[in-house]
Each structure stands twice: as structure tokens, then as C-alpha cells.
Design a protein around this motif. Structure first.
Motif, PDB file in Angstrom:
ATOM      1  N   LYS A  15       0.842  -1.206   0.000  1.00  0.00           N
ATOM      2  CA  LYS A  15       0.000   0.000   0.000  1.00  0.00           C
ATOM      3  C   LYS A  15       0.877   1.256   0.000  1.00  0.00           C
ATOM      4  O   LYS A  15       0.701   2.167  -0.815  1.00  0.00           O
ATOM      5  CB  LYS A  15      -0.908  -0.021   1.236  1.00  0.00           C
ATOM      6  N   THR A  16       1.839   1.284   0.911  1.00  0.00           N
ATOM      7  CA  THR A  16       2.739   2.440   0.996  1.00  0.00           C
ATOM      8  C   THR A  16       3.527   2.578  -0.305  1.00  0.00           C
ATOM      9  O   THR A  16       3.753   3.685  -0.795  1.00  0.00           O
ATOM     10  CB  THR A  16       3.720   2.262   2.178  1.00  0.00           C
ATOM     11  N   GLY A  17       3.935   1.439  -0.851  1.00  0.00           N
ATOM     12  CA  GLY A  17       4.732   1.440  -2.073  1.00  0.00           C
ATOM     13  C   GLY A  17       4.005   2.087  -3.236  1.00  0.00           C
ATOM     14  O   GLY A  17       4.588   2.869  -3.987  1.00  0.00           O
ATOM     15  N   ARG A  18       2.718   1.767  -3.353  1.00  0.00           N
ATOM     16  CA  ARG A  18       1.937   2.351  -4.456  1.00  0.00           C
ATOM     17  C   ARG A  18       1.845   3.863  -4.310  1.00  0.00           C
ATOM     18  O   ARG A  18       1.995   4.613  -5.285  1.00  0.00           O
ATOM     19  CB  ARG A  18       0.526   1.749  -4.495  1.00  0.00           C
ATOM     20  N   TYR A  26       7.142   7.244 -10.019  1.00  0.00           N
ATOM     21  CA  TYR A  26       7.877   6.014 -10.316  1.00  0.00           C
ATOM     22  C   TYR A  26       6.885   4.898 -10.636  1.00  0.00           C
ATOM     23  O   TYR A  26       5.701   5.000 -10.344  1.00  0.00           O
ATOM     24  CB  TYR A  26       8.672   5.572  -9.071  1.00  0.00           C
ATOM     25  N   ASP A  27       7.392   3.789 -11.180  1.00  0.00           N
ATOM     26  CA  ASP A  27       6.573   2.585 -11.316  1.00  0.00           C
ATOM     27  C   ASP A  27       6.567   1.865  -9.970  1.00  0.00           C
ATOM     28  O   ASP A  27       7.409   2.143  -9.107  1.00  0.00           O
ATOM     29  CB  ASP A  27       7.165   1.656 -12.370  1.00  0.00           C
ATOM     30  N   PHE A  28       5.652   0.911  -9.850  1.00  0.00           N
ATOM     31  CA  PHE A  28       5.586   0.128  -8.627  1.00  0.00           C
ATOM     32  C   PHE A  28       5.681  -1.358  -8.962  1.00  0.00           C
ATOM     33  O   PHE A  28       5.067  -1.829  -9.919  1.00  0.00           O
ATOM     34  CB  PHE A  28       4.279   0.403  -7.876  1.00  0.00           C
ATOM     35  N   LEU A  29       6.439  -2.077  -8.158  1.00  0.00           N
ATOM     36  CA  LEU A  29       6.593  -3.521  -8.363  1.00  0.00           C
ATOM     37  C   LEU A  29       6.489  -4.225  -7.014  1.00  0.00           C
ATOM     38  O   LEU A  29       7.122  -3.801  -6.042  1.00  0.00           O
ATOM     39  CB  LEU A  29       7.984  -3.772  -8.964  1.00  0.00           C
ATOM     40  N   ASP A  30       5.674  -5.284  -6.986  1.00  0.00           N
ATOM     41  CA  ASP A  30       5.513  -6.052  -5.754  1.00  0.00           C
ATOM     42  C   ASP A  30       6.144  -7.425  -5.988  1.00  0.00           C
ATOM     43  O   ASP A  30       5.696  -8.164  -6.878  1.00  0.00           O
ATOM     44  CB  ASP A  30       4.008  -6.172  -5.461  1.00  0.00           C
ATOM     45  N   LEU A  31       7.155  -7.739  -5.221  1.00  0.00           N
ATOM     46  CA  LEU A  31       7.909  -8.980  -5.446  1.00  0.00           C
ATOM     47  C   LEU A  31       7.026 -10.230  -5.298  1.00  0.00           C
ATOM     48  O   LEU A  31       7.175 -11.192  -6.054  1.00  0.00           O
ATOM     49  CB  LEU A  31       9.075  -9.038  -4.451  1.00  0.00           C
ATOM     50  N   GLU A  59      12.734 -16.464  -4.831  1.00  0.00           N
ATOM     51  CA  GLU A  59      12.546 -15.082  -4.365  1.00  0.00           C
ATOM     52  C   GLU A  59      13.854 -14.280  -4.570  1.00  0.00           C
ATOM     53  O   GLU A  59      13.835 -13.133  -5.007  1.00  0.00           O
ATOM     54  CB  GLU A  59      12.158 -15.126  -2.877  1.00  0.00           C
ATOM     55  N   ARG A  60      14.968 -14.937  -4.269  1.00  0.00           N
ATOM     56  CA  ARG A  60      16.267 -14.276  -4.447  1.00  0.00           C
ATOM     57  C   ARG A  60      16.507 -13.917  -5.914  1.00  0.00           C
ATOM     58  O   ARG A  60      16.963 -12.823  -6.237  1.00  0.00           O
ATOM     59  CB  ARG A  60      17.385 -15.182  -3.926  1.00  0.00           C
ATOM     60  N   GLN A  61      16.187 -14.879  -6.796  1.00  0.00           N
ATOM     61  CA  GLN A  61      16.357 -14.623  -8.243  1.00  0.00           C
ATOM     62  C   GLN A  61      15.504 -13.448  -8.691  1.00  0.00           C
ATOM     63  O   GLN A  61      15.956 -12.598  -9.463  1.00  0.00           O
ATOM     64  CB  GLN A  61      15.858 -15.834  -9.030  1.00  0.00           C
ATOM     65  N   LEU A  62      14.268 -13.413  -8.218  1.00  0.00           N
ATOM     66  CA  LEU A  62      13.371 -12.308  -8.607  1.00  0.00           C
ATOM     67  C   LEU A  62      13.923 -10.985  -8.085  1.00  0.00           C
ATOM     68  O   LEU A  62      13.899  -9.972  -8.786  1.00  0.00           O
ATOM     69  CB  LEU A  62      11.949 -12.534  -8.075  1.00  0.00           C
ATOM     70  N   LEU A  63      14.424 -11.009  -6.847  1.00  0.00           N
ATOM     71  CA  LEU A  63      15.010  -9.788  -6.287  1.00  0.00           C
ATOM     72  C   LEU A  63      16.160  -9.314  -7.178  1.00  0.00           C
ATOM     73  O   LEU A  63      16.250  -8.127  -7.517  1.00  0.00           O
ATOM     74  CB  LEU A  63      15.503 -10.039  -4.855  1.00  0.00           C
ATOM     75  N   HIS A  64      17.016 -10.248  -7.573  1.00  0.00           N
ATOM     76  CA  HIS A  64      18.160  -9.865  -8.410  1.00  0.00           C
ATOM     77  C   HIS A  64      17.706  -9.303  -9.757  1.00  0.00           C
ATOM     78  O   HIS A  64      18.358  -8.419 -10.304  1.00  0.00           O
ATOM     79  CB  HIS A  64      19.104 -11.056  -8.593  1.00  0.00           C
ATOM     80  N   SER A  65      16.574  -9.806 -10.250  1.00  0.00           N
ATOM     81  CA  SER A  65      16.093  -9.309 -11.550  1.00  0.00           C
ATOM     82  C   SER A  65      15.625  -7.858 -11.466  1.00  0.00           C
ATOM     83  O   SER A  65      15.491  -7.186 -12.480  1.00  0.00           O
ATOM     84  CB  SER A  65      14.962 -10.198 -12.087  1.00  0.00           C
ATOM     85  N   THR A  66      15.412  -7.347 -10.244  1.00  0.00           N
ATOM     86  CA  THR A  66      14.942  -5.952 -10.121  1.00  0.00           C
ATOM     87  C   THR A  66      16.045  -4.950 -10.468  1.00  0.00           C
ATOM     88  O   THR A  66      15.763  -3.772 -10.635  1.00  0.00           O
ATOM     89  CB  THR A  66      14.411  -5.633  -8.700  1.00  0.00           C
ATOM     90  N   SER A  67      17.285  -5.413 -10.570  1.00  0.00           N
ATOM     91  CA  SER A  67      18.350  -4.470 -10.938  1.00  0.00           C
ATOM     92  C   SER A  67      18.128  -3.955 -12.361  1.00  0.00           C
ATOM     93  O   SER A  67      18.702  -2.948 -12.755  1.00  0.00           O
ATOM     94  CB  SER A  67      19.730  -5.106 -10.804  1.00  0.00           C
ATOM     95  N   GLY A  68      17.267  -4.651 -13.113  1.00  0.00           N
ATOM     96  CA  GLY A  68      16.946  -4.206 -14.471  1.00  0.00           C
ATOM     97  C   GLY A  68      15.859  -3.142 -14.516  1.00  0.00           C
ATOM     98  O   GLY A  68      15.540  -2.633 -15.587  1.00  0.00           O
ATOM     99  N   PHE A  69      15.276  -2.813 -13.377  1.00  0.00           N
ATOM    100  CA  PHE A  69      14.195  -1.821 -13.356  1.00  0.00           C
ATOM    101  C   PHE A  69      14.728  -0.469 -12.889  1.00  0.00           C
ATOM    102  O   PHE A  69      15.464  -0.402 -11.911  1.00  0.00           O
ATOM    103  CB  PHE A  69      13.082  -2.245 -12.394  1.00  0.00           C
ATOM    104  N   ASP A  70      14.307   0.566 -13.603  1.00  0.00           N
ATOM    105  CA  ASP A  70      14.731   1.897 -13.177  1.00  0.00           C
ATOM    106  C   ASP A  70      13.487   2.678 -12.723  1.00  0.00           C
ATOM    107  O   ASP A  70      12.365   2.349 -13.105  1.00  0.00           O
ATOM    108  CB  ASP A  70      15.421   2.603 -14.351  1.00  0.00           C
ATOM    109  N   ASN A  71      13.706   3.696 -11.917  1.00  0.00           N
ATOM    110  CA  ASN A  71      12.609   4.532 -11.421  1.00  0.00           C
ATOM    111  C   ASN A  71      11.425   3.694 -10.929  1.00  0.00           C
ATOM    112  O   ASN A  71      10.289   3.841 -11.384  1.00  0.00           O
ATOM    113  CB  ASN A  71      12.146   5.507 -12.511  1.00  0.00           C
ATOM    114  N   THR A  72      11.717   2.833 -10.007  1.00  0.00           N
ATOM    115  CA  THR A  72      10.702   1.886  -9.525  1.00  0.00           C
ATOM    116  C   THR A  72      10.760   1.770  -7.998  1.00  0.00           C
ATOM    117  O   THR A  72      11.847   1.710  -7.420  1.00  0.00           O
ATOM    118  CB  THR A  72      10.947   0.478 -10.146  1.00  0.00           C
TER     119      THR A  72
END
Ligand code: S3P
Length: 175
Positions: A15-18, A26-31, A59-72
Motif C-alpha cells: 500500500k505504501t509502495g503504491r 515512479y513505477d511500482f513492483l511487488d515482489l 525469491e532471491r532470483q526475482l530480487l536480483h532481476s529488479t536491478s533491471g528496473f529503473d525509477n521503480t
């Protein structure tokens, strides 16, 4: 630039993230949502069928994939920062915020949404409160490494937005 929100289950990361994403434009992403969409399975079902030990590496892999997201703005799961080197990854790849609540309040909030949280299972009342107290103590050493601390009972989101902008844009940082 990325902003990672960390904190216990039911601390309001999504909720806070949105809202924060809107305020920062920014964009919003929920792991957790990313997990469920990618693997077409709810997290409780996944825990039930394959166990937490198979959830954490994904979960770790998904977290690492967030390095590809900017302004998020990225809402992590309550356990994300507490496994492997995940908190170090978070610290190196963005600005992080710990959404803090007292254990007793978290237990009350969790009482209402128990079914969605396989980690707490069927616990409720005093048992749940006791569990959250102990569990939060274990996990806080990770959460407290975050760049910013937000007391969810007292602090205004506007002041967090101000602090983030100051740090990220004032210093002209880009991750
Ligand atoms: C977990 C928290 C959940 C989800 C999973 C495990 C945890 O996310 O990732 O059920 O270990 O604390 P929320 O913090 O969004 O509930």
C-alpha cells in the motif's frame, strides 16, 4: 533509481509502495505479485506444495532481476531481506526503507489476513503475538540496515518522500 521497501508481514509495504511510487512518479513492483504472476501459483499454495526452502531461492532470483528496473518502488516480501545476501543486494542497488510497527500492532494486523501468510499458519491471539515478537527480533537486524526508518505510527509519508528526493536527486545519485 530504485526504492526498496522492507518490513514485516502486514506492515503495509504494498500500500505504501503504491502511494510512494505515485508521489515520486515512479513505477511500482511487488515482489510477491511478481512471483505469483510468473509461476501462476499463489504463495500459500507454493509453500504448501514445495515448502519455504524452494521459495527462497526463487525469491532471491526475482530480487536480483529488479536491478533491471529503473525509477521503480519495489515492495519486498517480509522475509526477502533476511535470506542469503539479499539485504546487501538491496543496499547496493537502491535506496531502502524499513516500515516499522511494534510487534503487538503487527500481530493485530496479521490476525485479519492470516490466510494469505503461510509463515504464520493458523496462529492467532496470544500465540501469534508471541511469535511475531520473537520473529521480528530475529528479522530486525536485517530490516534495520535500511537507509531510512519509517515509524508507521508517527511518520508522514510526505516527509519520507522529501528525504528520498533529497538523498536521491539532491545528491544526483543514480544506481
Ligand atoms: C513472507 C512474507 C510474505 C511472502 C511470503 C513469506 C515472510 O510477504 O513473501 O508469504 O517470510 O515474511 P508479505 O510481507 O507481503 O506478507
Amino acid at each position: 533509481m530504485r526504492v526498496y521497501l522492507v518490513g514485516y508481514m502486514a506492515s503495509g509495504k504494498s500500500k505504501t509502495g503504491r502511494t510512494l511510487a505515485d508521489d515520486l512518479d515512479y513505477d511500482f513492483l511487488d515482489l510477491d505479485e511478481m512471483f505469483e504472476e510468473r509461476y501462476h501459483v499463489s504463495i500459500p499454495d507454493f509453500f504448501h506444495k514445495y515448502g519455504e526452502e524452494n521459495f527462497r531461492p526463487i525469491e532471491r532470483q526475482l530480487l536480483h532481476s529488479t536491478s533491471g528496473f529503473d525509477n521503480t518502488v519495489i515492495a519486498t516480501g517480509g522475509g526477502t531481506p533476511c535470506f542469503f545476501d539479499n539485504m546487501d543486494f538491496i543496499l547496493h542497488h537502491g535506496i531502502s526503507v524499513y516500515l516499522y510497527w511494534k510487534a503487538a500492532i503487527l500481530a493485530k494486523r496479521l490476525n485479519q489476513v492470516r490466510k494469505k501468510r503461510p509463515v504464520i499458519g493458523e496462529m492467532k491471539g496470544r500465540e501469534l503475538e508471541y511469535y511475531v515478537q520473537k520473529h521480528l527480533e530475529d528479522r530486525e537486524k536485517f530490516y534495520l540496515k535500511a537507509d531510512f526508518f519509517m515509524d508507521m505510527e508517527k511518520d508522514e509519508l510526505t516527509s519520507l518522500v522529501y528525504r528520498i528526493k533529497n538523498q536521491a536527486f539532491g545528491l544526483n545519485l543514480s544506481f
